[in-house]
Design a protein around this motif. Sequence first.
Motif, short mmCIF file in Angstrom:
data_model
loop_
_atom_site.label_atom_id
_atom_site.label_comp_id
_atom_site.label_asym_id
_atom_site.label_seq_id
_atom_site.Cartn_x
_atom_site.Cartn_y
_atom_site.Cartn_z
N ASN A 82 0.23 -0.57 -0.34
CA ASN A 82 0.53 -0.10 0.10
C ASN A 82 0.72 1.43 0.39
OD1 ASN A 82 -3.30 -0.39 0.51
ND2 ASN A 82 -2.14 -1.90 1.20
N ARG A 83 2.65 1.04 0.60
CA ARG A 83 2.95 2.36 0.89
C ARG A 83 3.77 2.75 -1.13
NH1 ARG A 83 5.47 5.29 4.82
NH2 ARG A 83 6.95 4.64 3.55
N ILE A 88 3.27 6.46 -5.33
CA ILE A 88 3.31 6.27 -6.68
C ILE A 88 2.39 7.34 -7.07
CG2 ILE A 88 2.88 5.53 -8.67
CD1 ILE A 88 4.14 2.23 -8.17
N ILE A 89 1.22 7.38 -6.34
CA ILE A 89 -0.35 8.15 -6.86
C ILE A 89 -0.33 9.43 -5.98
CG2 ILE A 89 -2.41 8.58 -5.98
CD1 ILE A 89 -2.47 5.24 -5.36
N SER A 90 0.91 9.61 -4.73
CA SER A 90 1.09 11.01 -4.15
C SER A 90 1.96 12.05 -6.02
CB SER A 90 2.44 10.63 -3.25
OG SER A 90 3.20 10.53 -3.18
N ALA A 91 2.72 10.97 -6.31
CA ALA A 91 3.74 11.81 -7.12
C ALA A 91 3.70 12.01 -8.28
CB ALA A 91 5.04 10.10 -7.13
N GLY A 92 2.80 10.83 -9.20
CA GLY A 92 1.75 11.71 -9.67
C GLY A 92 0.50 13.26 -9.34
N TYR A 97 3.76 12.78 -0.23
CA TYR A 97 2.69 11.28 0.39
C TYR A 97 2.11 12.19 1.54
CZ TYR A 97 2.78 7.14 2.51
OH TYR A 97 2.32 5.34 3.68
N GLU A 98 3.42 11.92 2.79
CA GLU A 98 3.01 12.62 3.86
C GLU A 98 1.37 13.46 4.17
OE1 GLU A 98 6.74 11.43 3.57
OE2 GLU A 98 6.26 13.67 2.34
N LEU A 99 1.39 14.86 3.12
CA LEU A 99 -0.06 14.75 2.72
C LEU A 99 -0.70 14.49 2.84
CD1 LEU A 99 1.48 19.09 2.27
CD2 LEU A 99 0.78 18.16 4.07
N MET A 100 -0.95 13.73 1.68
CA MET A 100 -1.66 13.19 0.74
C MET A 100 -2.23 12.31 2.15
SD MET A 100 -2.02 10.66 -2.55
CE MET A 100 -1.34 9.27 -2.07
N THR A 101 -1.79 11.34 2.67
CA THR A 101 -1.90 9.85 3.73
C THR A 101 -2.15 10.09 5.26
OG1 THR A 101 -0.03 9.25 3.53
CG2 THR A 101 -0.75 8.25 1.87
#
Length: 250
Positions: A82-83, A88-92, A97-101
């Motif tokens: 999952n990480r 990959i999704i946050s980079a897109g 990543y920390e702000l998105m999740t």
Amino acid sequence: MRALRELGDWQTAELVRKKIEASMVGFVFGADEDQQSMAPVVQDADGNRIEQFEPGLIGYVRNGKDIKFNTPASTSGIYEWNRVQQHIISAGFRVPYELMTGDLSQVNFASSRVGLHEFRRMVEAVQWQVVIPMFCQRIWDWVMEAAWTAGSLPQPEIAVEWAPPRFESVNPLQDVTADLMEVRAGFSTPAQQIAPRGYDPREVVEEWQKYAALFDQLGLIFDADPRRVSRAGLAQAVDATDRAPPPDER
């Protein structure tokens, strides 16, 4: 987009697998003289043929002699997979990543600041190159033109200054110190440091002038007044003609 779809498909498949594992608890095998089929038939306690499963179901297999329980299999590496997908999704999306999740377990203070600086630089570029010129400025021009057409303004073009909302500082002390050093070194002006914080530099200076005069009138000296106190907390040398008179002389 592919990573989003794969993550959603994987979560759906994992959920369906868990539901299937929970649906069949066990099978009861026992001899039955009324066997009418050559193949074993799965029935419930009322003798009805089982065609749909539900959680906690126990199936009775005719023409059997044993009971077998379903053992759900454990899946390893779910968290790591999952990480990776979320990275990959946050980079897109070009979002940390920390702000998105909201997962801050794998970062420290320095790495989080680096990620935030890059994200803020990207947001500022979008604000000044896309949102303000292509959206805000056009709406402003339409409103001013409509007001001029209605006779409310003397001319259709009215100058405007844009100030996007400021970003909250991760370390205010270091950021303010760096801004102050830039101004004192001549790399920037006070107005350039005030504007990114979402304030009008002229209004800030005029408000400072107003309260500085009030401080002098009341005979008050604060550490925040650079005219009276230095950065080290020492009294500034003030000319006798500029010194405020004591309260008893007023």
